[in-house]
Scaffold this active site. Structure first.
Site, mmCIF file in Angstrom:
data_model
loop_
_atom_site.group_PDB
_atom_site.id
_atom_site.type_symbol
_atom_site.label_atom_id
_atom_site.label_comp_id
_atom_site.label_asym_id
_atom_site.label_seq_id
_atom_site.Cartn_x
_atom_site.Cartn_y
_atom_site.Cartn_z
ATOM 1 N N ASP A 64 0.804 -1.203 -0.233
ATOM 2 C CA ASP A 64 -0.105 -0.043 -0.121
ATOM 3 C C ASP A 64 0.886 1.140 -0.081
ATOM 4 O OD1 ASP A 64 0.962 0.341 2.683
ATOM 5 O OD2 ASP A 64 -1.055 0.099 3.484
ATOM 6 N N CYS B 252 2.805 -3.338 4.239
ATOM 7 C CA CYS B 252 1.858 -2.519 4.540
ATOM 8 C C CYS B 252 2.619 -1.760 5.862
ATOM 9 C CB CYS B 252 0.525 -2.890 4.835
ATOM 10 S SG CYS B 252 0.323 -3.829 6.113
ATOM 11 N N THR C 141 2.162 -2.298 9.152
ATOM 12 C CA THR C 141 2.462 -3.247 10.025
ATOM 13 C C THR C 141 2.953 -4.769 9.571
ATOM 14 O OG1 THR C 141 0.517 -4.014 10.908
ATOM 15 C CG2 THR C 141 1.232 -2.257 11.991
ATOM 16 N N GLY C 142 2.376 -4.891 8.388
ATOM 17 C CA GLY C 142 2.351 -6.376 7.672
ATOM 18 C C GLY C 142 1.048 -7.140 8.157
ATOM 19 N N GLY D 53 -2.407 -6.367 8.325
ATOM 20 C CA GLY D 53 -3.700 -6.376 7.650
ATOM 21 C C GLY D 53 -3.378 -7.139 6.269
ATOM 22 N N HIS E 4 9.465 -24.829 8.080
ATOM 23 C CA HIS E 4 8.418 -25.711 8.835
ATOM 24 C C HIS E 4 6.964 -25.411 8.331
ATOM 25 C CE1 HIS E 4 11.146 -25.844 12.699
ATOM 26 N NE2 HIS E 4 11.524 -26.199 11.653
ATOM 27 N N ARG F 248 8.350 -34.335 9.319
ATOM 28 C CA ARG F 248 7.281 -34.142 10.119
ATOM 29 C C ARG F 248 6.522 -32.959 10.149
ATOM 30 N NH1 ARG F 248 9.523 -30.484 14.551
ATOM 31 N NH2 ARG F 248 11.476 -29.855 13.888
ATOM 32 N N HIS F 249 6.746 -32.036 9.296
ATOM 33 C CA HIS F 249 6.069 -30.831 9.234
ATOM 34 C C HIS F 249 4.980 -30.905 8.004
ATOM 35 C CE1 HIS F 249 9.105 -28.668 11.424
ATOM 36 N NE2 HIS F 249 9.949 -29.214 10.460
ATOM 37 N N ARG G 60 1.239 -31.342 9.399
ATOM 38 C CA ARG G 60 0.697 -30.031 9.742
ATOM 39 C C ARG G 60 0.601 -29.309 8.752
ATOM 40 N NH1 ARG G 60 5.787 -30.260 13.613
ATOM 41 N NH2 ARG G 60 5.108 -31.614 15.107
#
Length: 149
Positions: free
Chosen positions: A9, A66, A68-69, A71, A99, A133-134, A137
């Site tokens: 943005d 943006c 803060t990253g 939104g 991971h 193992r990841h 998940r």
């Protein structure tokens, strides 16, 4: 990752240009999805453009900026197949790839400066998904996404 979609943005506009130059120096092809000025705009549009490029296979991954990253990463994560992470330091960026097989990196221009942003980007791009193992998940996350859609 050899080809990255990049979006931001108005708050991330100046930092975007510096990071794009850094990526190009590293031999990464960058597809600029905007914004192209510091005139006020809304981040969901640019998150959408990058997420669609990543999910559609146009690029290998995406980077978003943006204030803060937060939104912009939330908006990107609304798209099927997107695993966006917001990072303010390199270690989390690295582990998010290793991971969690993240495919979109977000950070905030009001949170990190240029040198730290470069370190975060380099850590993320330099890491490879470990699987093993990841994988179970990541598959569980994908199953949640499929039930939701």
């Amino acid at each position: 990752m050899k080809k990255i979609a990049f979006g931001c943005d108005h708050v991330g506009f100046i930092l975007k240009h510096e990071i794009v130059a850094h990526l190009v120096e590293r031999g990464v092809e960058v597809i600029d999805k905007g914004t192209w000025s510091s005139e006020r705009t809304d981040y969901p549009h640019y998150a959408s453009q990058v997420a669609l490029a990543v999910a559609g296979g146009e690029v290998d991954g995406g980077i978003l900026i943006c204030g803060t990253g937060v939104g912009i990463s939330i908006a990107a994560n609304k798209f099927a197949g997107i695993r966006a992470v917001v990072c303010s330091e390199p270690y989390s960026a690295q582990l998010s790839r290793q991971h969690n097989d993240t495919n979109v990196l977000a950070f905030g221009s009001r949170v990190v400066g240029l040198e730290l942003a470069k370190m975060i980007v380099d850590a993320w791009l330099g890491a490879q998904y470990e699987g093993g193992r990841h994988q179970q998940r990541v598959e569980a996350i994908t199953a949640i996404e499929q039930r939701r859609n």
